[in-house]
Design a protein around this motif. Structure first.
Motif, mmCIF file in Angstrom:
data_model
loop_
_atom_site.group_PDB
_atom_site.id
_atom_site.type_symbol
_atom_site.label_atom_id
_atom_site.label_comp_id
_atom_site.label_asym_id
_atom_site.label_seq_id
_atom_site.Cartn_x
_atom_site.Cartn_y
_atom_site.Cartn_z
ATOM 1 N N PHE A 1 0.828 -1.200 0.000
ATOM 2 C CA PHE A 1 0.000 0.000 0.000
ATOM 3 C C PHE A 1 0.868 1.257 0.000
ATOM 4 O O PHE A 1 1.870 1.333 0.713
ATOM 5 C CB PHE A 1 -0.913 0.030 1.227
ATOM 6 C CG PHE A 1 -1.953 -1.046 1.247
ATOM 7 C CD1 PHE A 1 -3.117 -0.920 0.511
ATOM 8 C CD2 PHE A 1 -1.760 -2.196 1.998
ATOM 9 C CE1 PHE A 1 -4.065 -1.914 0.516
ATOM 10 C CE2 PHE A 1 -2.709 -3.200 2.019
ATOM 11 C CZ PHE A 1 -3.870 -3.066 1.271
ATOM 12 N N SER A 2 0.460 2.234 -0.784
ATOM 13 C CA SER A 2 1.105 3.546 -0.779
ATOM 14 C C SER A 2 0.028 4.618 -0.706
ATOM 15 O O SER A 2 -0.938 4.573 -1.464
ATOM 16 C CB SER A 2 1.944 3.748 -2.043
ATOM 17 O OG SER A 2 2.426 5.084 -2.097
ATOM 18 N N LYS A 3 0.179 5.555 0.214
ATOM 19 C CA LYS A 3 -0.787 6.639 0.349
ATOM 20 C C LYS A 3 -0.465 7.828 -0.551
ATOM 21 O O LYS A 3 -1.246 8.765 -0.647
ATOM 22 C CB LYS A 3 -0.852 7.117 1.803
ATOM 23 C CG LYS A 3 -1.475 6.106 2.751
ATOM 24 C CD LYS A 3 -1.630 6.697 4.145
ATOM 25 C CE LYS A 3 -2.325 5.731 5.082
ATOM 26 N NZ LYS A 3 -2.517 6.294 6.436
ATOM 27 N N PRO B 1 4.970 10.966 -7.776
ATOM 28 C CA PRO B 1 4.829 10.304 -9.076
ATOM 29 C C PRO B 1 4.732 8.787 -8.949
ATOM 30 O O PRO B 1 5.482 8.166 -8.185
ATOM 31 C CB PRO B 1 6.101 10.706 -9.824
ATOM 32 C CG PRO B 1 6.625 11.911 -9.109
ATOM 33 C CD PRO B 1 6.225 11.733 -7.673
ATOM 34 N N LEU B 2 3.807 8.182 -9.690
ATOM 35 C CA LEU B 2 3.708 6.730 -9.723
ATOM 36 C C LEU B 2 4.994 6.121 -10.278
ATOM 37 O O LEU B 2 5.431 5.048 -9.849
ATOM 38 C CB LEU B 2 2.507 6.308 -10.571
ATOM 39 C CG LEU B 2 2.258 4.798 -10.710
ATOM 40 C CD1 LEU B 2 2.028 4.169 -9.346
ATOM 41 C CD2 LEU B 2 1.079 4.547 -11.632
ATOM 42 N N LYS B 3 5.616 6.826 -11.228
ATOM 43 C CA LYS B 3 6.858 6.347 -11.842
ATOM 44 C C LYS B 3 7.925 6.086 -10.793
ATOM 45 O O LYS B 3 8.714 5.138 -10.896
ATOM 46 C CB LYS B 3 7.348 7.366 -12.861
ATOM 47 C CG LYS B 3 8.624 6.958 -13.587
ATOM 48 C CD LYS B 3 9.041 8.029 -14.594
ATOM 49 C CE LYS B 3 10.327 7.621 -15.304
ATOM 50 N NZ LYS B 3 10.759 8.656 -16.268
ATOM 51 N N GLN B 4 7.955 6.916 -9.765
ATOM 52 C CA GLN B 4 8.960 6.770 -8.707
ATOM 53 C C GLN B 4 8.812 5.427 -7.999
ATOM 54 O O GLN B 4 9.794 4.753 -7.701
ATOM 55 C CB GLN B 4 8.790 7.921 -7.707
ATOM 56 C CG GLN B 4 9.776 7.910 -6.557
ATOM 57 C CD GLN B 4 9.596 9.122 -5.660
ATOM 58 O OE1 GLN B 4 9.399 10.242 -6.130
ATOM 59 N NE2 GLN B 4 9.640 8.895 -4.367
ATOM 60 N N LEU B 5 7.575 5.018 -7.737
ATOM 61 C CA LEU B 5 7.344 3.731 -7.096
ATOM 62 C C LEU B 5 7.694 2.577 -8.026
ATOM 63 O O LEU B 5 8.294 1.580 -7.613
ATOM 64 C CB LEU B 5 5.872 3.618 -6.666
ATOM 65 C CG LEU B 5 5.449 2.287 -6.038
ATOM 66 C CD1 LEU B 5 6.167 2.066 -4.716
ATOM 67 C CD2 LEU B 5 3.939 2.251 -5.836
ATOM 68 N N LEU B 6 7.348 2.719 -9.323
ATOM 69 C CA LEU B 6 7.580 1.640 -10.277
ATOM 70 C C LEU B 6 9.056 1.443 -10.597
ATOM 71 O O LEU B 6 9.437 0.428 -11.183
ATOM 72 C CB LEU B 6 6.788 1.908 -11.560
ATOM 73 C CG LEU B 6 5.264 1.950 -11.389
ATOM 74 C CD1 LEU B 6 4.587 2.227 -12.712
ATOM 75 C CD2 LEU B 6 4.755 0.654 -10.788
ATOM 76 N N GLN C 1 -8.743 8.598 -8.564
ATOM 77 C CA GLN C 1 -8.726 8.726 -10.016
ATOM 78 C C GLN C 1 -7.288 8.896 -10.499
ATOM 79 O O GLN C 1 -6.647 9.904 -10.226
ATOM 80 C CB GLN C 1 -9.568 9.935 -10.460
ATOM 81 C CG GLN C 1 -9.648 10.123 -11.959
ATOM 82 C CD GLN C 1 -10.384 8.981 -12.643
ATOM 83 O OE1 GLN C 1 -11.487 8.632 -12.271
ATOM 84 N NE2 GLN C 1 -9.764 8.390 -13.652
ATOM 85 N N LEU C 2 -6.779 7.889 -11.195
ATOM 86 C CA LEU C 2 -5.413 7.934 -11.697
ATOM 87 C C LEU C 2 -5.340 8.833 -12.926
ATOM 88 O O LEU C 2 -6.256 8.859 -13.744
ATOM 89 C CB LEU C 2 -4.954 6.516 -12.060
ATOM 90 C CG LEU C 2 -3.459 6.199 -11.987
ATOM 91 C CD1 LEU C 2 -2.935 6.415 -10.575
ATOM 92 C CD2 LEU C 2 -3.211 4.755 -12.415
ATOM 93 N N SER C 3 -4.238 9.575 -13.065
ATOM 94 C CA SER C 3 -4.080 10.473 -14.209
ATOM 95 C C SER C 3 -3.913 9.681 -15.497
ATOM 96 O O SER C 3 -3.457 8.527 -15.490
ATOM 97 C CB SER C 3 -2.868 11.386 -14.002
ATOM 98 O OG SER C 3 -1.660 10.638 -14.099
ATOM 99 N N ASN C 4 -4.257 10.303 -16.614
ATOM 100 C CA ASN C 4 -4.079 9.653 -17.916
ATOM 101 C C ASN C 4 -2.605 9.344 -18.183
ATOM 102 O O ASN C 4 -2.269 8.331 -18.808
ATOM 103 C CB ASN C 4 -4.641 10.542 -19.024
ATOM 104 C CG ASN C 4 -6.159 10.608 -18.996
ATOM 105 O OD1 ASN C 4 -6.816 9.658 -18.551
ATOM 106 N ND2 ASN C 4 -6.715 11.717 -19.447
ATOM 107 N N GLU C 5 -1.731 10.217 -17.702
ATOM 108 C CA GLU C 5 -0.296 9.997 -17.876
ATOM 109 C C GLU C 5 0.150 8.716 -17.181
ATOM 110 O O GLU C 5 0.913 7.913 -17.740
ATOM 111 C CB GLU C 5 0.483 11.193 -17.328
ATOM 112 C CG GLU C 5 1.996 11.064 -17.476
ATOM 113 C CD GLU C 5 2.736 12.252 -16.900
ATOM 114 O OE1 GLU C 5 3.976 12.235 -16.917
ATOM 115 O OE2 GLU C 5 2.078 13.206 -16.438
#
Length: 265
Positions: A29-31, A38-43, A56-60
């Protein structure tokens, strides 16, 4: 990072974690990822088998997941429109709208004419708050009324935002308030009483979550309770992780929503 305490939210994450563990999956889980960071940072650190955002996740970020071939199960996908040719389905955002609509309907049933909505300043809860607000507006519209006031308050500013809100409620002659959750409603009850306003005679207040604290407030807090919504998504999450593809599948489970009536409304 600020966060609103919520036993319902804790219950949902615990149920999700246990249920997926029983299916051979591990939850992380990440808050903040995808919302305030940025989601990229986690990935860059992990490669999940499926991503399930509670907002709601961004289109990017959606495009990023698609490029990385990571399946996405969306709680907040709009459901009153067709998605990939599928019929409308009941999803998390719509469920939260239904919660707000029930709040508004209850207050109107008690004779309230000038109703306000009080949300949260916590960014991680903004999607849920926005959906509940939309539901309150929808419920009021169904009863031929408009929202009189919309404002956010915080548990972390020593009551300053709540005090300012109470003044606005008085200025706008509000007689009913739908509050984002019971924690914020407890704060509001305290500040309203400090101003000498009688509850529920002068102002009716309804919260959400049926937190145990609601029964012990003075006056006790009327609240919205509901079934754990996470159960509706377990199969979709597992199937997405196994198939490695976005599903957009129809979910047939519709959680119950009901009012727990107490003294505040």
């Amino acid at each position: 990072m600020d966060s609103e305490p919520s036993l319902k939210a804790d219950e949902a994450t615990n149920v999700l974690s246990r249920s997926l563990h029983d299916r051979g999956l591990t939850c992380l889980f990440s808050k903040t990822a995808g919302s305030t960071t940025p989601l990229k940072q986690l990935l860059e650190e992990i490669t999940p088998s499926v991503v399930v955002p509670f907002f709601q996740l961004s289109n990017e970020d959606k495009d990023l997941l698609k490029r990385l071939h990571i399946p996405l199960v969306e709680f907040f996908r709009p459901s009153r429109k067709k998605y990939n040719g599928l019929p409308p389905v009941e999803l998390f955002g719509d469920f939260q709208e239904s919660v707000g609509a029930q709040q508004a309907g209850y207050l109107m049933g008690k004779g309230c004419e000038r109703i306000a909505y009080v949300g949260t300043t916590t960014s991680s809860n903004s999607s849920i708050c926005g959906s509940r607000l939309a539901g309150v507006r929808r419920g009021l519209a169904a009863g031929g009324r408009n929202l009189v006031l919309n404002a956010n308050i915080s548990l972390h500013d020593h009551g300053q935002s709540a005090d300012a809100l109470v003044n606005c409620l008085v200025e706008n002659k509000c007689d009913g308030v739908c509050v984002y959750n019971d924690q914020l409603a407890a704060l509001l009850i305290s500040r309203v009483k400090d101003k000498g306003i009688e509850i529920p005679r002068g102002l009716r207040i309804i919260g959400v979550d049926n937190d145990p604290i609601a029964a012990y407030l003075q006056p006790s807090l009327t609240s919205i309770d509901y079934d754990n919504v996470v159960f509706a998504y377990i199969d979709a999450i597992v199937e997405a992780s196994e198939c490695g593809d976005n599903l957009g599948k129809t979910l047939n489970h519709t959680p119950r929503i009901w009012v727990v009536e107490r003294q505040s409304a």
